[in-house]
Design a protein around this motif. Structure first.
Motif, short mmCIF file in Angstrom:
data_model
loop_
_atom_site.label_atom_id
_atom_site.label_comp_id
_atom_site.label_asym_id
_atom_site.label_seq_id
_atom_site.Cartn_x
_atom_site.Cartn_y
_atom_site.Cartn_z
N PHE A 65 0.82 -1.21 0.00
CA PHE A 65 0.00 0.00 0.00
C PHE A 65 0.86 1.27 0.00
O PHE A 65 0.49 2.27 -0.60
N ASP A 66 2.02 1.20 0.64
CA ASP A 66 2.95 2.34 0.57
C ASP A 66 3.40 2.57 -0.87
O ASP A 66 3.49 3.71 -1.33
N SER A 67 3.68 1.46 -1.59
CA SER A 67 4.10 1.58 -2.98
C SER A 67 2.99 2.16 -3.84
O SER A 67 3.24 2.99 -4.73
N LEU A 68 1.75 1.73 -3.57
CA LEU A 68 0.62 2.26 -4.32
C LEU A 68 0.45 3.76 -4.09
O LEU A 68 0.18 4.53 -5.02
N GLN A 69 0.63 4.17 -2.83
CA GLN A 69 0.50 5.59 -2.51
C GLN A 69 1.60 6.40 -3.19
O GLN A 69 1.35 7.50 -3.69
N GLN B 283 3.24 9.97 -7.61
CA GLN B 283 4.05 10.22 -8.80
C GLN B 283 3.17 10.53 -10.01
O GLN B 283 3.49 11.42 -10.80
N LEU B 284 2.07 9.79 -10.13
CA LEU B 284 1.14 10.06 -11.23
C LEU B 284 0.55 11.46 -11.12
O LEU B 284 0.38 12.16 -12.13
N LYS B 285 0.24 11.86 -9.91
CA LYS B 285 -0.30 13.20 -9.69
C LYS B 285 0.72 14.26 -10.11
O LYS B 285 0.38 15.26 -10.76
N GLU C 133 0.29 16.98 -13.00
CA GLU C 133 0.35 18.40 -12.64
C GLU C 133 1.48 19.12 -13.36
O GLU C 133 1.32 20.26 -13.81
N LEU C 134 2.65 18.47 -13.49
CA LEU C 134 3.82 19.11 -14.09
C LEU C 134 3.93 18.83 -15.59
O LEU C 134 4.72 19.47 -16.28
N GLY C 135 3.15 17.88 -16.08
CA GLY C 135 3.26 17.53 -17.49
C GLY C 135 4.55 16.78 -17.79
O GLY C 135 5.15 16.93 -18.85
#
Length: 313
Positions: free
Chosen positions: A87-91, A96-98, A102-104
């Protein structure tokens, strides 16, 4: 401990238990079924049922009850160590996806010839990088023929090329036309005339003619033109890049075949004289190309949208 781990590995399918691990993880963190039910917005009986189902699937008891709620058994502690890591890896993945969104953040792999890279691609890249500073750009400078092959093999995202004869499975966005011309300095032409008394018709036979090497699509195009109109050349000098062609022509080494748009300043200020031709060279179309019916990354989509908005109408 080793026996318990073996039991866990021999348990039910993880694919079937994925939704149960979230319940297990939440109960283990809260140590209380009521709190876990409130956090997950499901009923306490549903929590208890999920835990029992996971325990049955794994063949172990994961929790023991006490006056304050529940606590992990020895087997539960083993499982929790791995589930917590997962679950830590998923978070971290979600974070990272966010950041990517956000940064493109992205990667764009472009294929282009050296000539088109300098004179056509760089102006687009300069503005694109300013608008999308977090996109990594990889440039593969090869001949147009090689760029087209890399595109077909899906080894690059997009190519800047001359329009190919066939557009099978390729989307081609035209940037306009380019025109091939022959140029030389006035001094070279004057000296050539004194040496050979050549006229316009036999100039190519007496001059040193400088062309790109045979791997280049421009050279192939010019070879076809010379052959079609039976224009003879006796002294041919092959040059690897358009920049060198232009520089060699500037020092009076010979007559160079160049792209008119790339020597507009030299033509305007008199550095070069354009050689009149008995037959016109047909203009060529250049543009960005990419595979159709392909799942492109956001970076590729952004670049396509960017140059579409920027290119001349």
């Amino acid at each position: 401990m080793a026996e318990t781990a073996a039991i866990l590995l021999q348990g039910g399918s993880m694919d079937q238990n994925l939704s149960l691990y979230k319940v297990f993880y939440t109960v283990a963190n809260s140590r209380n079924i009521s709190k876990a039910a409130s956090e997950l917005f499901i009923s306490q009986p549903a929590i208890s049922k999920s835990i029992r189902k996971l325990e049955q699937s794994l063949g172990v008891t994961l929790f023991s009850r006490n006056s304050r709620g529940v606590q992990l058994t020895e087997e539960g502690e083993i499982l929790y160590e791995y589930v917590e890591r997962a679950f830590d890896s998923l978070q971290l993945g979600e974070a990272q996806l966010k950041k990517v969104n956000e940064l493109g953040i992205g990667h764009l792999h472009i294929g282009v010839s050296t000539t088109l890279c300098k004179y056509m691609l760089l102006p687009y890249l300069k503005a694109f990088i300013k608008a999308h500073p977090h996109v990594k750009i990889t440039i593969d400078c090869q001949s147009t023929n090689h760029t087209l092959q890399l595109l077909k093999e899906n080894k690059i995202d997009i190519g800047l090329i001359g329009r190919p004869d066939s557009l099978h499975h390729i989307c081609f966005d035209s940037l306009g036309e380019i025109e091939d011309i022959f140029v030389a300095t006035k001094t070279y032409l004057d000296n050539l005339s004194l040496r050979t008394r050549s006229n316009e018709m036999d100039l190519f036979r007496s001059a040193t003619l400088m062309l790109l090497d045979k791997e280049n699509m421009t050279r192939q195009y010019i070879d076809d033109y010379l052959s079609l109109h039976h224009i003879e050349t006796n002294n041919l000098l092959e040059i690897s890049t358009m920049d060198l062609l232009i520089e060699f022509a500037k020092i009076g080494l010979g007559v160079a075949c160049v792209i008119k748009q790339f020597v507009s300043k030299e033509l305007e200020n008199g550095t070069f004289v354009q050689i009149p031709l008995p037959f016109p060279i047909h203009k060529r179309e250049i543009g960005f190309a990419y595979l159709e019916n392909q799942q492109h990354s956001n970076a590729v989509k952004d670049f396509v949208a960017f140059y579409t908005a920027q290119k001349p109408q």
